[in-house]
Write a protein that holds these residues in place. Structure first.
Motif, PDB file in Angstrom:
ATOM      1  N   SER A   1       0.823  -1.214   0.000  1.00 42.31           N
ATOM      2  CA  SER A   1       0.000   0.000   0.000  1.00 42.31           C
ATOM      3  C   SER A   1       0.859   1.266   0.000  1.00 42.31           C
ATOM      4  CB  SER A   1      -0.922   0.019   1.220  1.00 42.31           C
ATOM      5  OG  SER A   1      -0.189   0.331   2.405  1.00 42.31           O
ATOM      6  N   GLU A   2       2.114   1.148   0.508  1.00 44.94           N
ATOM      7  CA  GLU A   2       3.037   2.280   0.640  1.00 44.94           C
ATOM      8  C   GLU A   2       2.458   3.393   1.513  1.00 44.94           C
ATOM      9  OE1 GLU A   2       4.302   3.556  -3.207  1.00 44.94           O
ATOM     10  OE2 GLU A   2       5.376   1.694  -3.648  1.00 44.94           O
ATOM     11  N   ASN A   3       1.492   3.037   2.362  1.00 38.85           N
ATOM     12  CA  ASN A   3       0.892   3.997   3.281  1.00 38.85           C
ATOM     13  C   ASN A   3       1.529   3.821   4.655  1.00 38.85           C
ATOM     14  OD1 ASN A   3      -1.208   4.626   5.506  1.00 38.85           O
ATOM     15  ND2 ASN A   3      -2.076   5.642   3.720  1.00 38.85           N
ATOM     16  N   GLU A   4       2.177   4.880   5.163  1.00 38.45           N
ATOM     17  CA  GLU A   4       2.937   4.765   6.409  1.00 38.45           C
ATOM     18  C   GLU A   4       2.056   4.338   7.587  1.00 38.45           C
ATOM     19  OE1 GLU A   4       4.995   8.436   7.015  1.00 38.45           O
ATOM     20  OE2 GLU A   4       6.661   7.856   5.728  1.00 38.45           O
ATOM     21  N   LYS A   5       0.865   4.905   7.683  1.00 41.04           N
ATOM     22  CA  LYS A   5      -0.015   4.556   8.800  1.00 41.04           C
ATOM     23  C   LYS A   5      -0.456   3.097   8.709  1.00 41.04           C
ATOM     24  CE  LYS A   5      -4.064   5.971  11.422  1.00 41.04           C
ATOM     25  NZ  LYS A   5      -4.425   4.567  11.714  1.00 41.04           N
ATOM     26  N   GLN A   6      -0.776   2.637   7.500  1.00 39.66           N
ATOM     27  CA  GLN A   6      -1.189   1.252   7.324  1.00 39.66           C
ATOM     28  C   GLN A   6      -0.048   0.292   7.662  1.00 39.66           C
ATOM     29  OE1 GLN A   6      -3.392   0.574   3.732  1.00 39.66           O
ATOM     30  NE2 GLN A   6      -3.173  -1.666   3.836  1.00 39.66           N
ATOM     31  N   ILE A   7       1.169   0.652   7.288  1.00 41.70           N
ATOM     32  CA  ILE A   7       2.338  -0.175   7.615  1.00 41.70           C
ATOM     33  C   ILE A   7       2.546  -0.217   9.127  1.00 41.70           C
ATOM     34  CG2 ILE A   7       4.855  -0.351   7.408  1.00 41.70           C
ATOM     35  CD1 ILE A   7       4.544   0.898   4.592  1.00 41.70           C
ATOM     36  N   ALA A   8       2.452   0.956   9.778  1.00 39.33           N
ATOM     37  CA  ALA A   8       2.619   1.021  11.233  1.00 39.33           C
ATOM     38  C   ALA A   8       1.555   0.183  11.940  1.00 39.33           C
ATOM     39  CB  ALA A   8       2.560   2.470  11.703  1.00 39.33           C
ATOM     40  N   ASP A   9       0.316   0.274  11.463  1.00 35.06           N
ATOM     41  CA  ASP A   9      -0.777  -0.503  12.071  1.00 35.06           C
ATOM     42  C   ASP A   9      -0.538  -2.004  11.901  1.00 35.06           C
ATOM     43  OD1 ASP A   9      -2.066   1.764  12.900  1.00 35.06           O
ATOM     44  OD2 ASP A   9      -3.484   1.827  11.218  1.00 35.06           O
ATOM     45  N   ALA A  10      -0.012  -2.402  10.730  1.00 30.74           N
ATOM     46  CA  ALA A  10       0.259  -3.820  10.479  1.00 30.74           C
ATOM     47  C   ALA A  10       1.371  -4.330  11.393  1.00 30.74           C
ATOM     48  CB  ALA A  10       0.639  -4.029   9.012  1.00 30.74           C
ATOM     49  N   ILE A  11       2.401  -3.509  11.612  1.00 26.28           N
ATOM     50  CA  ILE A  11       3.501  -3.895  12.506  1.00 26.28           C
ATOM     51  C   ILE A  11       2.994  -4.047  13.925  1.00 26.28           C
ATOM     52  CG2 ILE A  11       5.657  -3.087  13.551  1.00 26.28           C
ATOM     53  CD1 ILE A  11       6.338  -1.828  10.834  1.00 26.28           C
ATOM     54  N   LYS A  12       2.183  -3.079  14.381  1.00 28.18           N
ATOM     55  CA  LYS A  12       1.638  -3.148  15.741  1.00 28.18           C
ATOM     56  C   LYS A  12       0.737  -4.374  15.916  1.00 28.18           C
ATOM     57  CE  LYS A  12      -0.188   0.971  16.044  1.00 28.18           C
ATOM     58  NZ  LYS A  12      -0.907   2.100  16.658  1.00 28.18           N
ATOM     59  N   SER A  13      -0.073  -4.640  14.909  1.00 25.62           N
ATOM     60  CA  SER A  13      -0.961  -5.803  14.966  1.00 25.62           C
ATOM     61  C   SER A  13      -0.162  -7.102  15.051  1.00 25.62           C
ATOM     62  CB  SER A  13      -1.869  -5.822  13.725  1.00 25.62           C
ATOM     63  OG  SER A  13      -2.644  -6.996  13.683  1.00 25.62           O
ATOM     64  N   THR A  14       0.925  -7.180  14.285  1.00 28.28           N
ATOM     65  CA  THR A  14       1.789  -8.364  14.291  1.00 28.28           C
ATOM     66  C   THR A  14       2.448  -8.539  15.661  1.00 28.28           C
ATOM     67  OG1 THR A  14       2.229  -8.168  11.925  1.00 28.28           O
ATOM     68  CG2 THR A  14       3.770  -9.489  13.206  1.00 28.28           C
ATOM     69  N   LEU A  15       2.941  -7.444  16.234  1.00 29.31           N
ATOM     70  CA  LEU A  15       3.586  -7.526  17.546  1.00 29.31           C
ATOM     71  C   LEU A  15       2.591  -7.967  18.615  1.00 29.31           C
ATOM     72  CD1 LEU A  15       5.971  -4.425  17.681  1.00 29.31           C
ATOM     73  CD2 LEU A  15       6.461  -6.739  16.947  1.00 29.31           C
TER      74      LEU A  15
ATOM     75  N   ILE B   1       1.788  -2.227  23.288  1.00 29.77           N
ATOM     76  CA  ILE B   1       2.508  -1.918  22.049  1.00 29.77           C
ATOM     77  C   ILE B   1       2.489  -0.426  21.747  1.00 29.77           C
ATOM     78  CG2 ILE B   1       2.702  -2.425  19.584  1.00 29.77           C
ATOM     79  CD1 ILE B   1       3.230  -4.811  21.428  1.00 29.77           C
ATOM     80  N   ASP B   2       1.346   0.226  21.990  1.00 32.31           N
ATOM     81  CA  ASP B   2       1.217   1.646  21.679  1.00 32.31           C
ATOM     82  C   ASP B   2       2.126   2.517  22.537  1.00 32.31           C
ATOM     83  OD1 ASP B   2      -0.675   1.394  19.640  1.00 32.31           O
ATOM     84  OD2 ASP B   2      -2.305   1.190  21.076  1.00 32.31           O
ATOM     85  N   SER B   3       2.620   1.975  23.658  1.00 29.18           N
ATOM     86  CA  SER B   3       3.482   2.744  24.548  1.00 29.18           C
ATOM     87  C   SER B   3       4.968   2.475  24.311  1.00 29.18           C
ATOM     88  CB  SER B   3       3.139   2.432  26.016  1.00 29.18           C
ATOM     89  OG  SER B   3       1.800   2.771  26.302  1.00 29.18           O
ATOM     90  N   LEU B   4       5.282   1.467  23.505  1.00 25.32           N
ATOM     91  CA  LEU B   4       6.681   1.142  23.242  1.00 25.32           C
ATOM     92  C   LEU B   4       7.332   2.213  22.374  1.00 25.32           C
ATOM     93  CD1 LEU B   4       6.485  -2.700  22.469  1.00 25.32           C
ATOM     94  CD2 LEU B   4       7.398  -1.624  24.533  1.00 25.32           C
ATOM     95  N   SER B   5       8.604   2.464  22.622  1.00 28.35           N
ATOM     96  CA  SER B   5       9.331   3.429  21.799  1.00 28.35           C
ATOM     97  C   SER B   5       9.550   2.860  20.398  1.00 28.35           C
ATOM     98  CB  SER B   5      10.692   3.744  22.436  1.00 28.35           C
ATOM     99  OG  SER B   5      11.541   2.618  22.323  1.00 28.35           O
ATOM    100  N   THR B   6       9.892   3.739  19.470  1.00 25.82           N
ATOM    101  CA  THR B   6      10.124   3.283  18.101  1.00 25.82           C
ATOM    102  C   THR B   6      11.293   2.306  18.026  1.00 25.82           C
ATOM    103  OG1 THR B   6      11.436   5.294  17.751  1.00 25.82           O
ATOM    104  CG2 THR B   6       9.175   5.331  16.994  1.00 25.82           C
TER     105      THR B   6
END
Length: 214
Positions: free
Chosen positions: A43-57, A68-73
């Motif tokens: 998708s090349e959408n930064e928010k969608q990529i970030a959401d997918a990474i968080k969901s995977t974690l 997960i939402d509180s973890l640093s980058t």
């Protein structure tokens, strides 16, 4: 009688979160999670990529109580790399551009277990503002990273506003020997007004926190 398909056991591993030094257990990501990551990447959408990474974690971290939402980058990058290593392979094949001429392409192999979080000697979350007050910062989460892109180099009005917004969102507490003031008790306007009252030296110390962040 229809027999159910056999359950496949998934191995678990352990690592230490860089910022908190807390040990967690995790598993490799599965095909369904890999599919989500691939679709987000395409998708090349930064928010969608970030959401997918968080969901995977969230799916792969077995230890309870990890927000997960509180973890640093850098926590998220480190954990995700380790999960990726156990899921797809312990090494990544890259093609890098030679810095000498900016043209020559070189194939190289990066081993994930050799990647460590680099901590700058100058870095500290506690910033001494004057003889009595100290500001404690917290690390920005991935959503703040996507929103603001950590750009402190620009000087236009929009960039300055973004910098103030990022800094305000990362203030944890201001404290002295006798008292403390939590940022969670303040409004966004109060935090922005307070930042505006700092002098140039104090503000540069805050910028240094982000520039030297692990």
């Amino acid at each position: 009688i229809i027999m159910p398909l056999p359950q496949i056991s998934t191995p678990t591993y352990e690592l230490t979160i860089p910022s908190s030094k807390k040990k967690i257990k995790y598993r490799p990501f599965l095909v369904r999670e890999e599919k989500i990551l691939i679709l987000a990447l395409e998708s090349e959408n930064e928010k969608q990529i970030a959401d997918a990474i968080k969901s995977t974690l969230k799916s792969c971290i077995i230890t309870r109580g990890i927000k997960i939402d509180s973890l640093s980058t850098f926590d998220i990058e480190y954990i995700f790399l380790n999960i990726r290593g156990k899921s797809v392979g312990e090494s990544i094949d890259l093609i890098i551009t030679c810095p000498d001429d900016g043209k020559t392409k070189v194939e190289t192999k990066v081993y994930i277990d050799e990647i460590k979080v680099k901590i700058d000697d100058k870095h500290s979350p506690d910033i001494k503002l004057d003889d009595s007050l100290t500001l404690r910062m917290r690390y920005p989460a991935i959503d703040e990273f996507v929103k603001n892109n950590f750009d402190f180099k620009g000087e236009n009005e929009e960039t300055i506003e973004q910098s103030f917004e990022l800094i305000a969102s990362c203030i944890d507490v201001v404290y002295s020997q006798d008292e403390s003031w939590a940022a969670s008790d303040c409004t966004k306007k109060e935090l922005n007004d307070w930042l505006g009252s700092l002098d140039s030296r104090q503000f540069k110390e805050i910028e240094l926190f982000f520039q030297t962040m692990p």
